[in-house]
Design a protein around this motif. Structure first.
Motif, PDB file in Angstrom:
ATOM      1  N   GLY A   1      50.660  -1.414 -19.288  1.00  8.55           N
ATOM      2  CA  GLY A   1      49.650  -0.273 -18.987  1.00  8.55           C
ATOM      3  C   GLY A   1      49.485   0.462 -17.986  1.00  8.55           C
ATOM      4  N   LEU A   2      50.727   0.509 -17.231  1.00  9.27           N
ATOM      5  CA  LEU A   2      50.667   1.442 -15.890  1.00  9.27           C
ATOM      6  C   LEU A   2      50.616   2.938 -16.328  1.00  9.27           C
ATOM      7  CD1 LEU A   2      53.623   0.036 -13.714  1.00  9.27           C
ATOM      8  CD2 LEU A   2      50.937  -0.584 -13.471  1.00  9.27           C
ATOM      9  N   PRO A   3      49.943   3.713 -15.586  1.00 11.42           N
ATOM     10  CA  PRO A   3      49.721   5.149 -15.877  1.00 11.42           C
ATOM     11  C   PRO A   3      51.044   5.747 -15.741  1.00 11.42           C
ATOM     12  CG  PRO A   3      48.670   4.487 -13.802  1.00 11.42           C
ATOM     13  CD  PRO A   3      49.204   3.059 -14.181  1.00 11.42           C
ATOM     14  N   GLU A   4      51.356   6.697 -16.663  1.00  5.11           N
ATOM     15  CA  GLU A   4      52.710   7.555 -16.579  1.00  5.11           C
ATOM     16  C   GLU A   4      52.504   9.294 -16.346  1.00  5.11           C
ATOM     17  OE1 GLU A   4      54.560   4.097 -19.650  1.00  5.11           O
ATOM     18  OE2 GLU A   4      54.488   6.574 -20.401  1.00  5.11           O
ATOM     19  N   ILE A   5      53.364   9.457 -15.593  1.00  6.50           N
ATOM     20  CA  ILE A   5      53.568  10.863 -15.244  1.00  6.50           C
ATOM     21  C   ILE A   5      55.046  11.187 -16.089  1.00  6.50           C
ATOM     22  CG2 ILE A   5      53.781  12.765 -13.572  1.00  6.50           C
ATOM     23  CD1 ILE A   5      50.906  11.325 -13.720  1.00  6.50           C
ATOM     24  N   ALA A   6      54.980  12.066 -17.177  1.00  8.95           N
ATOM     25  CA  ALA A   6      56.207  12.448 -17.434  1.00  8.95           C
ATOM     26  C   ALA A   6      56.483  13.897 -16.976  1.00  8.95           C
ATOM     27  CB  ALA A   6      56.009  12.819 -19.053  1.00  8.95           C
ATOM     28  N   LEU A   7      57.934  14.190 -16.768  1.00 12.64           N
ATOM     29  CA  LEU A   7      58.501  15.196 -16.227  1.00 12.64           C
ATOM     30  C   LEU A   7      59.272  16.006 -17.281  1.00 12.64           C
ATOM     31  CD1 LEU A   7      59.521  12.636 -13.454  1.00 12.64           C
ATOM     32  CD2 LEU A   7      58.291  14.694 -12.819  1.00 12.64           C
ATOM     33  N   ALA A   8      58.952  17.188 -17.305  1.00 15.45           N
ATOM     34  CA  ALA A   8      59.432  17.820 -18.286  1.00 15.45           C
ATOM     35  C   ALA A   8      59.969  19.177 -17.794  1.00 15.45           C
ATOM     36  CB  ALA A   8      58.569  18.170 -19.361  1.00 15.45           C
ATOM     37  N   GLY A   9      61.165  20.043 -18.464  1.00 21.79           N
ATOM     38  CA  GLY A   9      61.578  21.097 -17.686  1.00 21.79           C
ATOM     39  C   GLY A   9      62.837  21.319 -18.567  1.00 21.79           C
TER      40      GLY A   9
ATOM     41  N   GLU B   1      49.205   5.648 -22.238  1.00 24.75           N
ATOM     42  CA  GLU B   1      49.515   5.321 -20.756  1.00 24.75           C
ATOM     43  C   GLU B   1      49.856   6.669 -19.953  1.00 24.75           C
ATOM     44  OE1 GLU B   1      50.754   3.603 -22.919  1.00 24.75           O
ATOM     45  OE2 GLU B   1      50.541   1.388 -22.300  1.00 24.75           O
ATOM     46  N   LEU B   2      50.093   7.948 -20.716  1.00 18.88           N
ATOM     47  CA  LEU B   2      50.422   9.048 -20.211  1.00 18.88           C
ATOM     48  C   LEU B   2      49.253   9.857 -19.693  1.00 18.88           C
ATOM     49  CD1 LEU B   2      52.662  11.295 -19.897  1.00 18.88           C
ATOM     50  CD2 LEU B   2      51.891  12.309 -21.996  1.00 18.88           C
ATOM     51  N   LYS B   3      49.254  10.189 -18.464  1.00 16.98           N
ATOM     52  CA  LYS B   3      48.201  10.633 -17.633  1.00 16.98           C
ATOM     53  C   LYS B   3      48.428  12.283 -17.449  1.00 16.98           C
ATOM     54  CE  LYS B   3      45.854   6.932 -17.302  1.00 16.98           C
ATOM     55  NZ  LYS B   3      44.806   6.649 -17.936  1.00 16.98           N
ATOM     56  N   ALA B   4      49.664  12.661 -17.402  1.00  9.05           N
ATOM     57  CA  ALA B   4      49.780  14.158 -17.135  1.00  9.05           C
ATOM     58  C   ALA B   4      51.386  14.207 -17.276  1.00  9.05           C
ATOM     59  CB  ALA B   4      49.319  14.393 -15.742  1.00  9.05           C
TER      60      ALA B   4
ATOM     61  N   GLU C   1      48.272  11.659  -7.921  1.00  7.77           N
ATOM     62  CA  GLU C   1      47.207  10.719  -7.770  1.00  7.77           C
ATOM     63  C   GLU C   1      45.901  11.138  -8.351  1.00  7.77           C
ATOM     64  OE1 GLU C   1      47.608  10.711  -3.289  1.00  7.77           O
ATOM     65  OE2 GLU C   1      49.195   8.993  -3.388  1.00  7.77           O
ATOM     66  N   GLN C   2      45.490  12.120  -8.256  1.00  7.38           N
ATOM     67  CA  GLN C   2      44.313  12.769  -8.867  1.00  7.38           C
ATOM     68  C   GLN C   2      44.264  12.566 -10.541  1.00  7.38           C
ATOM     69  OE1 GLN C   2      43.300  17.002  -7.945  1.00  7.38           O
ATOM     70  NE2 GLN C   2      43.268  16.457  -5.848  1.00  7.38           N
ATOM     71  N   MET C   3      45.523  12.817 -11.208  1.00 11.80           N
ATOM     72  CA  MET C   3      45.847  12.683 -12.335  1.00 11.80           C
ATOM     73  C   MET C   3      45.580  10.969 -12.811  1.00 11.80           C
ATOM     74  SD  MET C   3      45.716  15.454 -13.878  1.00 11.80           S
ATOM     75  CE  MET C   3      46.510  17.201 -13.646  1.00 11.80           C
ATOM     76  N   ILE C   4      46.325  10.212 -12.100  1.00  8.62           N
ATOM     77  CA  ILE C   4      46.205   8.834 -12.409  1.00  8.62           C
ATOM     78  C   ILE C   4      44.748   8.039 -12.162  1.00  8.62           C
ATOM     79  CG2 ILE C   4      48.922   8.629 -12.203  1.00  8.62           C
ATOM     80  CD1 ILE C   4      48.687   7.375  -9.654  1.00  8.62           C
ATOM     81  N   ALA C   5      44.147   8.821 -11.367  1.00 14.13           N
ATOM     82  CA  ALA C   5      42.972   8.175 -11.008  1.00 14.13           C
ATOM     83  C   ALA C   5      41.689   8.580 -12.193  1.00 14.13           C
ATOM     84  CB  ALA C   5      42.156   8.797  -9.708  1.00 14.13           C
ATOM     85  N   ARG C   6      42.140   9.621 -13.159  1.00  9.86           N
ATOM     86  CA  ARG C   6      41.075   9.745 -13.940  1.00  9.86           C
ATOM     87  C   ARG C   6      40.895   8.553 -15.104  1.00  9.86           C
ATOM     88  NH1 ARG C   6      42.820  15.862 -16.516  1.00  9.86           N
ATOM     89  NH2 ARG C   6      42.072  16.883 -14.587  1.00  9.86           N
TER      90      ARG C   6
END
Length: 195
Positions: free
Chosen positions: A22-30, A105-108, A190-195
């Motif tokens: 359940g850890l927050p996730e930040i995906a990287l796309a490009g 878990e995806l936050k942003a 950090e702002q995104m995972i704090a949501r």
């Protein structure tokens, strides 16, 4: 965020392989070869945890990196790379879409574009896809060191206008070489995972 611990957890191609916990996730796309791996390495203060390559299409799985035991970066395959089969591109597309649209878990998503060039049609499609699914986006414009500082604003304007970036979304100019934008990127994440 001061990164003291980072490692790759798993390379996944289907949901049952995604890490639990359940850890927050930040995906990287490009786009392929836009600098996602260099972005990861810069953000986590490592030279080559995320393998960089001059060959586009190196990342072919969802690569989950655990950062300080508090969040995951998820490196997704680059889009817009033509030198793989259509079948393979479609499989990657399904894998990425499944992850982006169903992972709680995806936050942003950190969407990485090249500041030197106007975003491609694929970049625009990705941004529109994320907005359609109401996935928060942070746009990182890499390779700022390759452009004279006096032209940053002009190039940033092209990125904003081409993607039609919405007011709530951040555009951060970034350089893996000079570390420009690193603190700002961490602050946005950090702002995104704090949501």
């Amino acid at each position: 965020m001061k990164v003291t611990k980072s490692e790759i957890v798993i390379s996944a191609v289907k949901p049952e392989q995604y890490p639990e916990g359940g850890l927050p996730e930040i995906a990287l796309a490009g786009r392929s070869n836009v600098g996602k791996s260099s972005f990861i390495n810069t953000m986590i203060n490592r030279k080559n945890l995320a393998r960089t390559s001059s060959k586009p299409g190196k990342t072919q799985t969802l690569n989950f990196y655990i950062i300080n035991d508090v969040l995951h970066f998820v490196d997704v395959p680059g889009y817009g790379f033509a030198k793989v089969s259509k079948t393979e591109r479609e499989a990657w597309g399904r894998m990425i879409e499944t992850y982006l649209t169903s992972r709680e878990e995806l936050k942003a998503v950190v969407q990485i574009v090249d500041l030197r060039h106007a975003p491609s049609q694929d970049d625009v499609m990705m941004y529109d896809f994320l907005k359609h699914y109401e996935i928060p986006v942070i746009v990182i414009a890499t390779k700022a060191d390759k452009i004279p500082k006096g032209k940053w604003e002009k190039h940033a304007k092209v990125v904003k206008e081409t993607l039609n970036i919405e007011k709530e979304d951040r555009l951060i100019l970034f350089s893996s070489e000079t570390k420009k934008g690193k603190q700002e990127a961490w602050s946005a994440i950090e702002q995104m995972i704090a949501r």
